[in-house]
Design an enzyme around this catalytic site. Structure first.
Site, PDB file in Angstrom:
ATOM      1  CG  HIS A  26      -1.446  -1.496   1.292  1.00  0.00           C
ATOM      2  ND1 HIS A  26      -2.164  -1.477   1.865  1.00  0.00           N
ATOM      3  CD2 HIS A  26      -1.905  -1.865   0.329  1.00  0.00           C
ATOM      4  CE1 HIS A  26      -3.850  -3.369   2.020  1.00  0.00           C
ATOM      5  NE2 HIS A  26      -3.260  -2.975   0.607  1.00  0.00           N
ATOM      6  CG  ASP A  74      -3.196  -4.737  -2.861  1.00  0.00           C
ATOM      7  OD1 ASP A  74      -2.658  -3.951  -2.287  1.00  0.00           O
ATOM      8  OD2 ASP A  74      -3.759  -6.180  -3.080  1.00  0.00           O
ATOM      9  CG  HIS A  93      -0.116  -9.278  -2.785  1.00  0.00           C
ATOM     10  ND1 HIS A  93       0.413  -7.915  -3.267  1.00  0.00           N
ATOM     11  CD2 HIS A  93      -1.163  -9.795  -2.242  1.00  0.00           C
ATOM     12  CE1 HIS A  93      -0.634  -7.286  -2.306  1.00  0.00           C
ATOM     13  NE2 HIS A  93      -1.034  -7.734  -2.235  1.00  0.00           N
TER      14      HIS A  93
HETATM   15 ZN   LIG Z   1      -3.659  -4.112  -0.629  1.00  0.00          ZN
END
Ligand SMILES: [Zn+2]
Length: 300
Positions: free
Chosen positions: A78, A239, A262
């Site tokens: 973030h 993200d 991710h």
């Molecule tokens: Zn996040």
């Protein structure tokens, strides 16, 4: 010629760590040209530092963790997403403990702190990773790829079997203005059953409706509801931008993500780095066509 940038002076963001629930603070500190972005632990002997690089990404379940020999930093994405949108090349991010303040679960506080102190150009040209041929990565139904584009563009689609999420798509050119308006305020989200399981393991102790959207089986538990109807896909874009900082230089390309997280972003970034025939390192304004120069003024 686009020059490298850092911030004008120090900026501090305070809050609590999402896992420990303890107070923590983060200080953005200007860094010299050609330094890159580094985390620094001011509470450890010798103030060790860790560069933001794809090779140091070590956990990608709920958040991106960067780990080195001496320390690791959790939930970096973030705060890094704001750097990606503002094209900050050189910066030290000093922490007084192992966690980054979760703030409201978005990038808003980090962005505001950086906007408040402002940016400064440095006396070295910025290098971009300019994608010249498509680079694909897929894993089951998760897909991530980047194709040539004269700027930085993101197309993100998600599909969650939940009545308040479902299918969502965002297609956006990334610059300071679009990030500030459309993405920075989108909060992280989680499902109540997962949050309870994490807390039972001693994790997410600082997690609350103040720093995440929490969904139960039917709906959204936050009393004030959502900030955007499609806040979920916007947060996925946030993200992804944070993860892109681990590439080590700004990307010039169109990134397309489907059901990605991710882990997939980290694999795509490593694949980009390996695909040496599919990108060039360039300096804008020096060896580019007029067309690119014209379009690139949107994202200096
Ligand atoms: Zn996040």
């Amino acid at each position: 010629m686009f020059l490298q940038k850092t911030i004008r002076k120090r900026a501090i963001v305070k809050g609590i760590g999402v896992h420990s629930g303890e107070k923590c603070s983060l200080t953005f500190i200007p860094a010299p040209p050609n330094t890159g972005v580094h985390f620094v632990r001011s509470d450890l002997p010798g103030r060790p530092s860790l560069g933001v690089q794809a090779d140091f990404v070590k956990a990608t379940g709920y958040a991106t963790t960067l780990g080195g020999d001496v320390f690791s930093v959790a939930t970096v994405e973030h705060c890094l997403s704001a750097l990606s949108a503002l094209r900050i090349d050189n910066l030290f991010i000093e922490l007084d403990g192992p966690e980054i303040p979760i703030c409201d679960g978005s990038a808003k506080n980090f962005l505001e702190a950086l906007h408040k102190v402002g940016l400064v150009e440095q006396d070295q040209p910025r290098k971009y990773c300019y994608v010249t041929q498509p680079i694909y990565f897929s894993e089951g139904e998760k897909q991530a790829y980047v194709v040539p584009y004269h700027g930085l563009r993101l197309t993100v689609t998600i599909d969650f079997p939940h009545p308040k999420i479902g299918k969502q798509k965002l297609d956006i050119d990334i610059n300071d203005q679009s990030f500030t308006r459309e993405i920075a305020g989108a909060r992280t989200f989680g499902f109540l059953k997962d949050v309870e399981a994490l807390k039972a393991r001693g994790l997410a102790l600082g997690g609350s409706l103040d720093n995440a959207i929490v969904l139960d089986e039917q709906g959204i538990m936050n009393p004030d509801g959502l900030r955007f109807d499609d806040e979920f896909v916007r947060h996925k874009a946030l993200d992804a931008l944070g993860d892109l900082v681990t590439l080590g230089m700004p990307l010039m390309g169109h990134v397309v993500l489907h059901k990605s997280g991710h882990d997939v972003m980290n694999k795509l970034i490593k694949k980009i780095i390996e695909s040496k025939d599919s990108y060039k390192h360039i300096e804008l304004g020096a060896d580019l066509t007029e067309e690119i120069r014209l379009k690139s003024h949107f994202w200096s």
